[in-house]
Design an enzyme around this catalytic site. Structure first.
Site, PDB file in Angstrom:
ATOM      1  N   GLU A  37       0.868  -1.164   0.000  1.00  0.00           N
ATOM      2  CA  GLU A  37       0.000   0.000   0.000  1.00  0.00           C
ATOM      3  C   GLU A  37       0.913   1.225   0.000  1.00  0.00           C
ATOM      4  O   GLU A  37       1.790   1.329   0.863  1.00  0.00           O
ATOM      5  CB  GLU A  37      -0.883  -0.020   1.260  1.00  0.00           C
ATOM      6  CG  GLU A  37      -1.865   1.109   1.263  1.00  0.00           C
ATOM      7  CD  GLU A  37      -2.765   1.120   2.503  1.00  0.00           C
ATOM      8  OE1 GLU A  37      -2.718   0.170   3.303  1.00  0.00           O
ATOM      9  OE2 GLU A  37      -3.494   2.110   2.651  1.00  0.00           O
ATOM     10  N   ARG A 264       5.169 -12.631   9.886  1.00  0.00           N
ATOM     11  CA  ARG A 264       5.877 -11.414   9.510  1.00  0.00           C
ATOM     12  C   ARG A 264       7.195 -11.299  10.255  1.00  0.00           C
ATOM     13  O   ARG A 264       7.397 -11.923  11.295  1.00  0.00           O
ATOM     14  CB  ARG A 264       5.007 -10.175   9.713  1.00  0.00           C
ATOM     15  CG  ARG A 264       4.502  -9.934  11.112  1.00  0.00           C
ATOM     16  CD  ARG A 264       3.847  -8.550  11.216  1.00  0.00           C
ATOM     17  NE  ARG A 264       2.853  -8.286  10.185  1.00  0.00           N
ATOM     18  CZ  ARG A 264       2.771  -7.127   9.514  1.00  0.00           C
ATOM     19  NH1 ARG A 264       3.620  -6.154   9.722  1.00  0.00           N
ATOM     20  NH2 ARG A 264       1.834  -6.951   8.625  1.00  0.00           N
ATOM     21  N   LYS A 274       3.991   0.855   9.781  1.00  0.00           N
ATOM     22  CA  LYS A 274       4.125   2.082   8.992  1.00  0.00           C
ATOM     23  C   LYS A 274       3.533   3.275   9.733  1.00  0.00           C
ATOM     24  O   LYS A 274       4.012   4.389   9.584  1.00  0.00           O
ATOM     25  CB  LYS A 274       3.448   1.913   7.634  1.00  0.00           C
ATOM     26  CG  LYS A 274       4.384   1.269   6.627  1.00  0.00           C
ATOM     27  CD  LYS A 274       3.831   1.355   5.229  1.00  0.00           C
ATOM     28  CE  LYS A 274       2.972   0.160   4.945  1.00  0.00           C
ATOM     29  NZ  LYS A 274       2.475   0.101   3.574  1.00  0.00           N
TER      30      LYS A 274
HETATM   31  P1  ATP Z   1       1.998  -2.034   8.169  1.00  0.00           P
HETATM   32  O1  ATP Z   1       1.221  -2.912   9.085  1.00  0.00           O
HETATM   33  O2  ATP Z   1       3.363  -1.686   8.662  1.00  0.00           O
HETATM   34  O3  ATP Z   1       1.245  -0.829   7.673  1.00  0.00           O
HETATM   35  P2  ATP Z   1       1.264  -3.534   5.891  1.00  0.00           P
HETATM   36  O4  ATP Z   1       1.276  -4.992   6.010  1.00  0.00           O
HETATM   37  O5  ATP Z   1      -0.054  -2.873   5.960  1.00  0.00           O
HETATM   38  O6  ATP Z   1       2.301  -2.939   6.909  1.00  0.00           O
HETATM   39  P3  ATP Z   1       1.604  -3.340   3.095  1.00  0.00           P
HETATM   40  O7  ATP Z   1       2.107  -2.223   2.273  1.00  0.00           O
HETATM   41  O8  ATP Z   1       0.170  -3.693   2.975  1.00  0.00           O
HETATM   42  O9  ATP Z   1       1.982  -3.031   4.583  1.00  0.00           O
HETATM   43  O10 ATP Z   1       2.499  -4.630   2.863  1.00  0.00           O
HETATM   44  C1  ATP Z   1       2.776  -5.162   1.612  1.00  0.00           C
HETATM   45  C2  ATP Z   1       3.157  -6.598   1.760  1.00  0.00           C
HETATM   46  O11 ATP Z   1       4.272  -6.722   2.633  1.00  0.00           O
HETATM   47  C3  ATP Z   1       2.026  -7.409   2.374  1.00  0.00           C
HETATM   48  O12 ATP Z   1       1.905  -8.601   1.637  1.00  0.00           O
HETATM   49  C4  ATP Z   1       2.481  -7.666   3.773  1.00  0.00           C
HETATM   50  O13 ATP Z   1       1.981  -8.867   4.241  1.00  0.00           O
HETATM   51  C5  ATP Z   1       3.999  -7.663   3.641  1.00  0.00           C
HETATM   52  N1  ATP Z   1       4.616  -7.247   4.904  1.00  0.00           N
HETATM   53  C6  ATP Z   1       4.396  -6.100   5.580  1.00  0.00           C
HETATM   54  N2  ATP Z   1       5.085  -6.083   6.737  1.00  0.00           N
HETATM   55  C7  ATP Z   1       5.778  -7.254   6.797  1.00  0.00           C
HETATM   56  C8  ATP Z   1       6.674  -7.846   7.737  1.00  0.00           C
HETATM   57  N3  ATP Z   1       7.012  -7.221   8.871  1.00  0.00           N
HETATM   58  N4  ATP Z   1       7.187  -9.060   7.457  1.00  0.00           N
HETATM   59  C9  ATP Z   1       6.863  -9.688   6.313  1.00  0.00           C
HETATM   60  N5  ATP Z   1       6.021  -9.194   5.388  1.00  0.00           N
HETATM   61  C10 ATP Z   1       5.477  -7.989   5.610  1.00  0.00           C
HETATM   62 MG    MG Z   2      -1.610  -3.638   4.371  1.00  0.00          MG
END
Ligand code: ATP
Ligand code: MG
Length: 565
Positions: A37, A264, A274
């Site tokens: 995102e 994760r 984020k």
């Molecule tokens: P946040 O919770 O920090 O906002 P998010 O998961 O919403 O992170 P996205 O931009 O949606 O962030 O993530 C893109 C991809 O990266 C998704 O498939 C997510 O599962 C993966 N991802 C995000 N954070 C991690 C992590 N700490 N370890 C492994 N994969 C991750």
């Molecule tokens: Mg997300």
């Protein structure tokens, strides 16, 4: 890759794919995607997901799409889109012509919503967000059906059309799936599919839309439209999988991808959400998304990490379904190994102390040719000038010290790396008693090696005071002073655990003259000090700026400690 790494690289997801290929489940195809995102910069956790998705595509001759999950325009912007593309590329991955945006599918998604309404599987609900929450029930109690749940198809179609046309205010209505208000899975209790958002300009679609689809509706359809075979996501989406499958089972799509969850990455001494990283940037707690203390890809890059070291780290930590937190030392080891092998050696004095060699011809300059790398001859040699006035590091001198201190002491001898053995004859002080200079004598018979029968164990680094150049050196430490700032104690905010000493800036360091022409991003080992890189933003400072990437091996740290005792 070593056997050990090959073994680590295999994981349960690859086992699933192997067996899918065997049974020809998706026609033997492997298609993955990385779906960020664009509401912040990527961090090391995303790197894990990137390496997993692109790595699988590479190894199975499949494809991996880069898809922006851009359904929340009020939190997203083009700066984030560009930074994400840059970071994925920098990590060494190529999406070819497969760059997509969920917003590419807004029209298709809307058609899918209409299809659900026509089938009586979605309805427009006039409850407020708060009422919807109250009606949802709890883990032990079923939800209460919305009074709008049984609206007729025609009325729903009319309302949905008018939602799209912009007739209703934000929050006045939503479109919901009509699934099961008594489901033990809360995600299945008539989840919201669309909400109204006026007055935001979407970075891709501008003002074309005032209704935006929810992630749980958008994601499965986007995956299916792109022909994704394995939709890999993190564990918190496991409870959403029934909804993912429900959507695909109830709208017309070309295929049904399989969602697979993994745990994760959590890393000690930092935060990864984020929302929190945005807060650190917006509140000025760090110098920006690329601050070298941040766990972002941009921060790690500016800190001096290489793409290979991050990929290596992602291989080492592996992929599983169990929650765990990785020690910072694992990440640091990956970059240390890489730089130990590749980074050219240089000498830099971080806390300069003047040394005058009283018996060395005062105007003489000797050009010493020294190796750039102790093991790798192909890195060649460079010239360092040796002069009567030098700098050594304050830390390498003690007026008096125990025998364990293998560096320079008053009256004692030490070898200058790549040069001569010197003896400290006199300590010069200022009017406050501070040591400002050492008067030493050099032994001309000791250039490069000890003559027979002469034992001098300690070796220290140095830089010519005449030719050395001034530089700023930034020493970074952990951003937080507790391993799990996220799990902070009751009533404490994670920001209370910020490490006040995470950055020490030293402005009058002296580095050897060969570093004068070094370019932003170039990496070096400063002998006995650690690995450093030229700051990518040094142009802003008008001089040479080095960031410490990582200290030398931990064994060094221990050794140094013993020597200090
Ligand atoms: P946040 O919770 O920090 O906002 P998010 O998961 O919403 O992170 P996205 O931009 O949606 O962030 O993530 C893109 C991809 O990266 C998704 O498939 C997510 O599962 C993966 N991802 C995000 N954070 C991690 C992590 N700490 N370890 C492994 N994969 C991750
Ligand atoms: Mg997300």
């Amino acid at each position: 890759m070593s056997d050990e790494l090959v073994a680590a690289a295999s994981n349960f997801i690859r086992h699933i794919i192997d067996s899918d290929i065997e049974t020809n489940k998706h026609g033997g195809k492997v298609a993955t995607r990385f779906p960020p995102e664009p509401n912040g910069y990527l961090h090391i956790g995303h790197a894990k997901s990137i390496c997993l998705n692109f790595g699988i595509a590479d190894d199975y001759q499949g494809t991996c799409n880069l898809r922006f999950d851009d359904t929340n325009p009020h939190k997203e912007n083009i700066e984030y889109v560009e930074s994400i593309k840059q970071d994925v590329r920098w990590l060494g991955y190529d999406w070819g012509d497969r760059l997509f945006y969920a917003s590419d599918y807004f029209e298709r998604l809307y058609e899918a919503a209409v299809e659900l309404v026509q089938a009586g599987k979605a309805y427009v609900c006039d409850l407020t967000a708060e009422q919807i929450r109250e009606h949802r029930g709890t883990l032990t109690e079923p939800g209460i059906p919305s009074p709008y749940r049984d609206r007729g198809v025609e009325e729903n179609l009319d309302l949905l059309t008018r939602m799209r046309a912009g007739e209703f205010e934000d929050g006045s209505r939503v479109l919901r799936a009509r699934i099961d208000m008594a489901s033990p899975n809360m995600n299945m209790r008539d989840p919201t599919l669309y909400r109204i958002r006026h007055g935001v300009i979407h970075h891709q679609t501008g003002e074309a839309w005032c209704i935006y689809p929810m992630y749980d509706f958008t994601h499965p359809i986007s995956d299916a439209l792109e022909g994704i075979t394995h939709s890999i996501c993190t564990l918190e989406f496991a409870d959403h999988r029934p909804l993912y499958d429900w959507v695909l089972d109830n709208v017309s799509v070309p295929c049904h991808p399989q969602q697979i969850e993994f745990s994760r990455l959590n890393l000690e001494y930092t935060v990864m959400s984020k929302r929190k990283l945005t807060q650190l940037v917006e509140e000025g707690r760090v110098a920006g998304w690329d601050d070298p203390r941040m766990p972002t890809i941009a921060g790690l890059r500016r800190r001096g990490y290489t793409p290979a070291s991050i990929r290596d780290f992602c291989t080492r930590i592996g992929v599983s379904k169990s929650e765990n937190t990785v020690e910072m030392g694992v990440l640091e080891n990956s970059i240390r190994e890489d730089l130990n092998e590749h980074a050219p050696r240089r000498m830099a004095v971080i806390h300069p102390l003047k040394v005058i060699l009283t018996n060395y011809p005062q105007d003489q300059v000797e050009k010493l040719e020294v190796a750039n790398h102790p093991q790798n001859e192909s890195q060649g040699t460079r010239i360092i000038p040796f002069t009567a006035e030098l700098y050594i590091d304050k830390e390498d001198f003690r007026e008096v010290a125990s025998k364990k201190f293998k560096r320079l002491v008053g009256g004692g001898e030490v070898r200058l790396r790549n040069a001569y053995v010197i003896r400290c004859d006199e300590i010069i002080r200022d009017e406050h008693g501070e040591i400002i200079e050492l008067h030493c004598s050099y032994d001309p018979a000791t250039l490069g090696a000890n003559p027979e029968g002469r034992k001098v164990k300690g070796v220290i680094h140095w830089v010519s005071a005449v030719y050395g150049i001034e530089a700023e050196i930034r020493l970074y430490d952990r951003l937080f002073n507790t391993p799990a700032p996220d799990a902070a104690k009751e009533g404490k905010d994670y920001k209370e655990y910020l490490n006040p000493d995470s950055l020490r800036t030293l402005t009058h360091c002296i580095v050897e003259p060969s570093l004068k022409e070094s370019q932003p991003g170039e990496r070096f080992q400063f002998e006995r000090e650690g690995y450093f890189c030229v700051d990518l933003q040094q142009a802003d400072c008008g001089g040479l700026v080095f960031n410490r990437t990582v200290t030398l091996r931990d064994s060094w740290a221990k050794l140094e400690q013993q020597q200090n005792d």
